[in-house]
Scaffold this motif. Structure first.
Motif, mmCIF file in Angstrom:
data_model
loop_
_atom_site.group_PDB
_atom_site.id
_atom_site.type_symbol
_atom_site.label_atom_id
_atom_site.label_comp_id
_atom_site.label_asym_id
_atom_site.label_seq_id
_atom_site.Cartn_x
_atom_site.Cartn_y
_atom_site.Cartn_z
ATOM 1 N N LYS A 154 0.718 -1.217 -0.166
ATOM 2 C CA LYS A 154 -0.215 -0.065 -0.040
ATOM 3 C C LYS A 154 0.980 1.318 0.005
ATOM 4 O O LYS A 154 0.559 2.220 -0.911
ATOM 5 C CB LYS A 154 -0.865 0.079 1.191
ATOM 6 C CG LYS A 154 -1.888 1.164 1.302
ATOM 7 C CD LYS A 154 -2.747 1.101 2.434
ATOM 8 C CE LYS A 154 -3.622 2.469 2.424
ATOM 9 N NZ LYS A 154 -4.393 2.359 3.787
ATOM 10 N N ASP A 173 -5.906 6.167 -3.820
ATOM 11 C CA ASP A 173 -6.140 5.359 -2.617
ATOM 12 C C ASP A 173 -6.184 4.003 -2.789
ATOM 13 O O ASP A 173 -6.231 3.430 -3.861
ATOM 14 C CB ASP A 173 -7.725 6.093 -2.214
ATOM 15 C CG ASP A 173 -7.497 5.863 -0.672
ATOM 16 O OD1 ASP A 173 -6.755 5.399 0.132
ATOM 17 O OD2 ASP A 173 -8.825 6.199 -0.055
ATOM 18 N N THR A 206 -7.279 0.158 -0.718
ATOM 19 C CA THR A 206 -7.869 -0.408 0.469
ATOM 20 C C THR A 206 -7.962 -1.954 0.201
ATOM 21 O O THR A 206 -7.476 -2.350 -0.745
ATOM 22 C CB THR A 206 -9.331 -0.120 0.896
ATOM 23 O OG1 THR A 206 -9.692 -0.460 2.011
ATOM 24 C CG2 THR A 206 -10.466 -0.209 -0.328
ATOM 25 N N ASP A 262 -11.362 -3.639 5.142
ATOM 26 C CA ASP A 262 -10.423 -2.922 6.013
ATOM 27 C C ASP A 262 -11.163 -1.568 6.837
ATOM 28 O O ASP A 262 -12.150 -1.104 6.397
ATOM 29 C CB ASP A 262 -9.150 -2.647 5.204
ATOM 30 C CG ASP A 262 -8.018 -2.415 6.005
ATOM 31 O OD1 ASP A 262 -8.060 -2.558 7.318
ATOM 32 O OD2 ASP A 262 -6.844 -2.347 5.750
ATOM 33 N N LYS A 263 -10.287 -0.999 7.628
ATOM 34 C CA LYS A 263 -10.832 0.130 8.312
ATOM 35 C C LYS A 263 -11.245 1.231 7.392
ATOM 36 O O LYS A 263 -11.990 2.298 7.812
ATOM 37 C CB LYS A 263 -9.929 0.642 9.446
ATOM 38 C CG LYS A 263 -8.439 1.031 8.887
ATOM 39 C CD LYS A 263 -7.444 1.492 9.974
ATOM 40 C CE LYS A 263 -6.127 1.920 9.263
ATOM 41 N NZ LYS A 263 -5.397 0.750 8.717
ATOM 42 N N ASP A 264 -10.611 1.485 6.265
ATOM 43 C CA ASP A 264 -10.789 2.498 5.285
ATOM 44 C C ASP A 264 -11.629 2.266 4.063
ATOM 45 O O ASP A 264 -11.825 2.870 3.025
ATOM 46 C CB ASP A 264 -9.188 3.107 4.721
ATOM 47 C CG ASP A 264 -8.360 1.991 4.200
ATOM 48 O OD1 ASP A 264 -8.866 0.823 3.914
ATOM 49 O OD2 ASP A 264 -7.124 2.209 4.266
ATOM 50 N N THR A 290 -14.827 1.912 3.801
ATOM 51 C CA THR A 290 -16.245 2.860 3.732
ATOM 52 C C THR A 290 -15.712 4.081 3.277
ATOM 53 O O THR A 290 -16.594 4.587 2.199
ATOM 54 C CB THR A 290 -16.814 2.704 4.900
ATOM 55 O OG1 THR A 290 -16.076 3.521 5.957
ATOM 56 C CG2 THR A 290 -17.565 1.526 5.307
ATOM 57 N N SER A 291 -14.578 4.706 3.388
ATOM 58 C CA SER A 291 -14.250 6.117 3.164
ATOM 59 C C SER A 291 -13.679 5.835 1.663
ATOM 60 O O SER A 291 -13.866 6.739 0.804
ATOM 61 C CB SER A 291 -13.354 6.800 4.026
ATOM 62 O OG SER A 291 -12.076 5.862 4.043
ATOM 63 N N PHE A 292 -13.190 4.711 1.270
ATOM 64 C CA PHE A 292 -12.483 4.682 -0.015
ATOM 65 C C PHE A 292 -13.553 4.590 -1.080
ATOM 66 O O PHE A 292 -13.605 5.063 -2.095
ATOM 67 C CB PHE A 292 -11.968 3.238 -0.118
ATOM 68 C CG PHE A 292 -11.252 3.004 -1.551
ATOM 69 C CD1 PHE A 292 -9.912 3.007 -1.656
ATOM 70 C CD2 PHE A 292 -11.931 2.128 -2.401
ATOM 71 C CE1 PHE A 292 -9.453 2.753 -2.870
ATOM 72 C CE2 PHE A 292 -11.616 2.119 -3.720
ATOM 73 C CZ PHE A 292 -10.051 2.160 -3.782
ATOM 74 N N THR A 317 -17.494 2.921 11.581
ATOM 75 C CA THR A 317 -16.832 1.813 10.884
ATOM 76 C C THR A 317 -15.623 1.459 11.702
ATOM 77 O O THR A 317 -15.465 1.936 12.847
ATOM 78 C CB THR A 317 -16.630 1.936 9.450
ATOM 79 O OG1 THR A 317 -15.951 1.082 9.019
ATOM 80 C CG2 THR A 317 -15.565 3.154 9.446
ATOM 81 N N THR A 333 -11.801 0.854 13.086
ATOM 82 C CA THR A 333 -10.430 1.730 13.366
ATOM 83 C C THR A 333 -9.259 0.936 13.176
ATOM 84 O O THR A 333 -8.240 1.526 12.975
ATOM 85 C CB THR A 333 -10.705 2.339 14.891
ATOM 86 O OG1 THR A 333 -10.397 1.025 15.717
ATOM 87 C CG2 THR A 333 -11.766 2.971 15.033
#
Length: 390
Positions: free
Chosen positions: A81, A92, A94, A129-131, A133-135, A145, A147
């Motif tokens: 990553k 980005d 994820t 993974d933690k990111d 939903t934002s991805f 969500t 952390t």
């Protein structure tokens, strides 16, 4: 003009303007027009439904996102990553355990506070993974969500459909168990489409199990997609040796869900084109035949002062009536066929009246354009020659 009126009796004048043979021929052309209007309506409906699917908000953003299977690179995800984010064109990164466009995993092994005895609850599950939903720019209805903390392995994020079916009120903090893992609900994500539009949105659960991560998602741009793919391929080969690098853009995966509908749309276009061509040939022949049968009438009307525009309109109205009759016959047939076809989709367009209006107008325009050459030619004929030929 007066001498002509004196020579011909009223009955003879009536016979001149009554093209019975042409009217009979027109009736035989109605099936051809019906066969052209019906697939024309079908083409409009199928195209509209496919456009509706492409334009509909899915609940996540899949634009310019591709995914690939990590294999041994999964053990080095943080390094992969970091390198990818340094690469031009990579916005980005994820990961998860499957493709968001088309979920494959589901389970009925679950329990929660307030579950009714002897009830079955089938839920689709995906490890994220933690990111994640934002991805994908997903929206949270309530809660949060993951952390990335170790405690997240005992946390769950459910979609709105799951909460509704479970009958939970104030779900945050409630107990939930899935496949033997006990934990609590920490968030509710707004419903999103993770399957074909033929299926209603059903219950889904996000959970955090790092040992199951297997798929990387990379966000790029249209301009720099090749650079991003090259960077991802290089990272994959670094940890997987000679294994071939395979990837898939989510837009392509999404489109593959509707391959059969796209083929049906292409077939309707094909059949509509053939049917319209055949009907145009029929109209062209009918126009030529009508002009020949009504040669004497055209000559008389021109002698009596009829303009070319008036004559073209007179000849055209029979063809327009023919097409209108075909539209009246074809519309209920097409409505029934397309209504049945649309029932396969849980999310679909309404079969609106404008579809039939548009198809009808196109049919009229095509018919008028087809027969206009013959009608104008007949209207411009010298009336002396027309009457002399009779």
């Amino acid at each position: 003009m007066a001498s002509l009126a004196n020579v011909l009796s009223p009955n003879e004048l009536t016979n001149l303007v009554t093209p019975i043979p042409a009217a009979a021929a027109a009736i035989h052309n109605v099936p051809d027009q019906v066969a052209s209007v019906t697939p024309l309506i079908g083409t409009i409906v199928i195209t509209s439904q496919l456009n509706y699917i492409r334009a509909k908000k899915l609940g996540y953003d899949k634009t310019n996102v591709f995914s690939f299977w990590m294999r041994d690179a999964a053990k080095h995800y943080d390094a992969v990553k970091a390198e990818l984010l340094k690469s031009p064109g990579v916005l980005d990164v994820t990961r998860s355990n499957q493709n968001i466009v088309r979920f494959g995993g589901f389970t009925g092994d679950n329990d929660w506070d307030g579950k009714e005895p002897n009830t079955t609850f089938i839920v689709h599950c995906i490890v994220i993974d933690k990111d994640f939903t934002s991805f994908f720019k997903m929206k949270m209805a309530e809660g949060n969500t993951f952390t990335g903390a170790v405690s997240d392995t005992a946390h769950f994020v459910l979609n709105e459909a799951a909460i509704k079916q479970m009958g939970l009120k104030d779900p945050i903090g409630k107990r939930f168990m899935m496949q033997g893992i006990k934990g609590k609900i920490i968030g509710v994500v707004k419903d999103f489409h993770y399957a074909s539009m033929k299926e209603k949105i059903t219950p889904a659960v996000f959970w955090y199990q790092p040992q199951h991560f297997s798929t990387v998602y990379v966000k790029t741009t249209t301009k720099d997609a090749k650079k991003a793919l090259a960077a991802a391929g290089a990272q994959f080969k670094q940890y997987n040796g000679e294994y071939p690098f395979g990837y898939a853009f989510l837009d392509d995966v999404f489109n593959s869900l509707y391959q059969s509908e796209q083929r049906e749309g292409s077939l309707f276009n094909y059949f509509a084109s053939i049917a319209i061509f055949i009907s145009c040939l029929g109209l062209l022949g009918l126009a030529a035949y009508t002009a020949q049968v009504r040669t004497r009438e055209i000559g008389v009307r021109k002698v009596l002062g009829a303009s070319v525009t008036r004559l073209v309109g007179l000849l055209a109205q029979d063809f327009i009536k023919l097409v209108l009759i075909a539209i009246l016959i074809a519309s209920p047939i097409a409505w029934f066929a397309m209504h049945s076809w649309l029932q396969a989709f849980a999310y679909r367009i309404d079969l609106s009246w404008w579809v039939f209006i548009v198809a009808g107008l196109l049919a009229v325009i095509i018919a008028f354009a087809t027969m206009s050459f013959q009608t104008v030619k007949a209207a411009l004929t010298n009336p002396v020659k027309s009457l002399r030929s009779e």
